[in-house]
Design a protein around this motif. Sequence first.
Motif, short mmCIF file in Angstrom:
data_model
loop_
_atom_site.label_atom_id
_atom_site.label_comp_id
_atom_site.label_asym_id
_atom_site.label_seq_id
_atom_site.Cartn_x
_atom_site.Cartn_y
_atom_site.Cartn_z
N ASP A 159 0.78 -1.24 0.08
CA ASP A 159 -0.17 0.15 -0.33
C ASP A 159 0.90 1.51 -0.28
N ARG A 160 2.12 1.25 0.25
CA ARG A 160 2.63 2.64 1.00
C ARG A 160 3.27 2.81 -0.59
N LEU A 161 4.02 1.79 -1.58
CA LEU A 161 4.34 1.37 -2.22
C LEU A 161 3.23 2.87 -3.16
N ARG A 162 2.37 1.63 -3.69
CA ARG A 162 1.06 2.14 -4.11
C ARG A 162 0.56 3.37 -4.68
N ARG A 163 0.64 4.00 -3.11
CA ARG A 163 0.17 5.43 -2.78
C ARG A 163 1.13 6.56 -3.51
N GLY A 164 2.66 6.05 -2.97
CA GLY A 164 3.66 7.08 -3.91
C GLY A 164 3.67 6.91 -4.93
N LEU A 165 3.25 5.89 -6.14
CA LEU A 165 3.13 5.75 -7.60
C LEU A 165 2.68 6.36 -7.65
N LEU A 166 1.07 6.54 -7.34
CA LEU A 166 -0.33 7.30 -7.83
C LEU A 166 0.68 8.76 -8.25
N LEU A 167 1.56 8.71 -7.46
CA LEU A 167 1.88 10.68 -8.22
C LEU A 167 3.16 10.34 -9.02
N ALA A 168 4.01 9.58 -8.54
CA ALA A 168 5.30 9.48 -9.15
C ALA A 168 5.68 9.16 -10.51
N SER A 169 4.71 7.81 -11.29
CA SER A 169 4.61 7.07 -12.37
C SER A 169 2.79 6.78 -11.92
N PRO A 170 1.96 7.71 -12.09
CA PRO A 170 0.16 6.71 -12.15
C PRO A 170 0.10 5.62 -13.62
N THR A 171 1.01 5.67 -14.60
CA THR A 171 0.40 4.66 -15.73
C THR A 171 1.07 3.33 -15.28
N LEU A 172 2.32 3.41 -14.89
CA LEU A 172 2.53 2.24 -13.25
C LEU A 172 1.83 1.67 -12.64
N GLU A 173 1.37 2.45 -12.14
CA GLU A 173 0.59 1.97 -10.98
C GLU A 173 -0.77 1.37 -10.86
N GLU A 174 -1.22 1.96 -12.30
CA GLU A 174 -2.60 1.20 -12.94
C GLU A 174 -2.94 -0.05 -13.45
N ARG A 175 -1.23 -0.05 -13.94
CA ARG A 175 -1.38 -1.13 -14.62
C ARG A 175 -0.31 -2.49 -13.70
N LEU A 176 -0.73 -1.87 -12.46
CA LEU A 176 0.08 -2.75 -11.39
C LEU A 176 -0.25 -4.11 -10.88
N ASP A 177 -1.97 -4.27 -10.81
CA ASP A 177 -2.77 -5.12 -10.34
C ASP A 177 -2.35 -6.34 -11.62
#
Length: 921
Positions: A159-177
């Motif tokens: 969760d902590r990684l994903r929260r950061g990725l939402l702002l740092a690299s939203p495209t990557l975060e969206e595909r992580l699931d």
Amino acid sequence: MSPTVTTAHEAPDTAGEPMALHSRFMLRVAGLPADTVVALRAPEVADWAARTAAEEDRLVALGARLSDPLSAAVGATEDAALRRRLLALRRQVFNNRLPGDVDAARVLASGLAGTTGADLAAWLEARVRWEELRTEGDTVLAAGLARTRTALRALARDDRLRRGLLLASPTLEERLDAFADPTVPLPAKRARKMERSLLSYLYRTACKTSPFSTLTGVALGEFESSGADAPCETRVGDDWKGHPRLNVVVLTRLAELVAADPQRRADLPVALASGWTLDEDRVRYVQRAVTAGDDSAPISFDAAQDRLFFLRRQGALDGMLTLLRNQGGALRHGDLARWLADTTGAGEEEAGHYLTALRDLGILQLPSLATGVHSPDPLRAFQRSLRALERPWADALAARLDGPADALTRYPEADVPTRRALLAALRTDLLALQAELDAERPTLPQTLVYEDVSAGTTSADLTEWAALAAAPLRSIGRILPAFDVALSQRLTLKGFFLARFGRGGRCEDLLRLVHDFHEDIFRQYLQFSATKDDFLPDGSHAPEENWLGMPEITAVDRARAALTARVRAGWAALPHGAEEFVLDDATVDEAAAALAGAAPAFQPQSHFLQLARREGDPLAVLNNSFGGLCFPFTRFTHCFDEDGGPELTAALREELRGVLPPGAVFAEITAGAATTNLNLHGRLTDYEIVCPGEHSTAPEDARLHLDDLHAVHDAETDRLILRSRRLDREVVPLYLGYLVPMVLPEIPRTLLLFSPTARSVLDVWRGVPTGPDEAGVTHRPRVRHHSLVLQRRSWTVADGGLPLRTPGTADADWYLAWHRWRTRHGLPDRVFATVHQDAADGEGGGWFGGSKPQYVDFDSPLSLAALEGLLTGGPTRTVFEEMLPGEDELHVTSPRGRHVAELAIEMLPAPAARPEEDGTR
């Protein structure tokens, strides 16, 4: 931790020293514990590589020992068939090839006399084992890769990684699931690319300390005496709190759209550029031109430029100046247009064109919707500015922004899916709002929201830090000004002033001084300095440009040369392979003595440090040094000013009063409206310098306009200083933003030459010959001054010096090559790598740019594959640095485990006694 004022703690045995370790610090703590990355290692693969390499080395040694005896055996054999068999076997040993018939080779070995037969039998057995190991390698590596890829997919859900990725690299975060779900098939190429990107962010979150959302949090700390026999750990809680703010560029673009519409513009208050004066038949003012940043870049800001400008006084302009001066900012653009039309008899359209021209020239401004650097919530402040206009359209626009404001309010407590939805809705709302304001092509910056995350408050052991850091920092701080890029510029300004006004001279017209300084010398000085080579042929510092013959600049050159000469001598005497180089007191003393008289008398310093708790030899590692005040804290004041918090801004403001030089006041240089969130901070000084063309939100009696300031050379102390006529005090300018000063407009950047702002980069190895090149690799030992590490051990690898994968190479052979390379050159298991692109002409020293340091784990095949992904852009040089502190040397803990962390501390002048009537509030 109490919000009350704190004092500076003296380090042990430093009585009478002017610099002290301040009690307050800012802790930057990695979002995930360091042992997070353990799951990404394949120790069984590393063990296999070590065993295989050892067996191969044994084979090579046995083969070398067999070469002459086998040659002799071949020559002594009369049987032609036996000779052919021995000759074939000798070739196989020489080429490290396993015989096709091992049993026959064993029989042949048993028939050889003396030790030759025994050695040959041993070689055969070792060669069989090595073949088995090589066969085993592919299986071990495949299993290790499969296991670590599974672990990486599991960590992708953190969760902590994903929260950061939402702002740092939203495209990557969206595909992580999809990436994390083993049942979802992904093309191999896309999966490997996502794997490398995710790995990079995961390593950043667990192994580095660069504040950004939940990737790295910040905690406000104080040094405390624990009284314990052993140093106490620094602890942070797990209840981190986010503080999101809208990118201020979004508000700037909205303000521009409002001002572009004639009907809305008519309702905006209009003002003259501040600092304008009448100069005979002309109006003198500063024109500030703003260039919009690249909204598609991850980090962007609008850049401003200043220049002194003159307009001829005419009837309409003269009357307008009088009107606007008398109205005191209460006049609106539409009222001014009507006044102009009535006064001149021109039509409304012609009057509008005239005012547009004045806005383009910068004498006329619409400042009411600008974002102030001291705004804790820029979006809410923008809404208040709109409502203050008291116009229906402005009220509607402010209400329209309630949705985005509410999204930001809900954001910190939301889970990842909700945050994702909030960000999407925020982008949709703001794009729609731009369209409603008649934007031709609505656009938003790539980074829409900035979030700083507070990890609460903490403490650190005063005794430990005072012993490890305070004294060596005080010592090394004496020579840091010699490596401050701005010191020679300060001295050049002083020389220009002395040439113009003489010793003890005084300049009443500060704006004219700044203008003449730039026109007569500084602009050419900067251009020449930017294009000249900073290196002498031997790699040492080239002398600073000294066009005015300043002895202090000569002292800077002398200090650098003294340091280089002593380090060269010490390097020449250092045993080959030494892991440490000690910068001794004599070396620092000599360089400091050479600099004497050139270093500023008032030089508070900030240092970014890491603690390596190692048995018997604890170390403090210096990462960065800055001059000035409050730099560790300013960007994060909004995180610690909320109800129930430590009220950081008020505490810092009071503390600043305690370090004022006698008879002086601090005054902030803001450089105008905020163009980046990195410049937002609380109001920390009692006064604010308002440069021409700027509009301040400080109370009127706290504003120091440029025409109130004058420059004076204090002949007694040989200092060039600013003074305020109104306060009858010396004014020490402070810049508290995070943009580098060199990108600020001309006037505030020049005023900072009167300030303690500095950026010192001490490269001990500059001008010191490298050690011997071994297969394209050169090594530098760790540099330390007492318990302070100034530079980590490093290995520089020329292009072509790394064992990169070649087509057709099996995975096991690829990993084995990396293991051999690392052990050959003595690199530790964990390092940071910085990849530099070589200049196109291929000349030495022609590096340009370079990536940020990337964590590399040699026990992880995934990590090595990610490193190779950085090395595909052409000729490169790669610098590896040891990871210091290591994972077993960390001192910061949370309920999750041990964290990589960095302390930002201040070394401050001891508080000076000041008269009660010194004018501060």
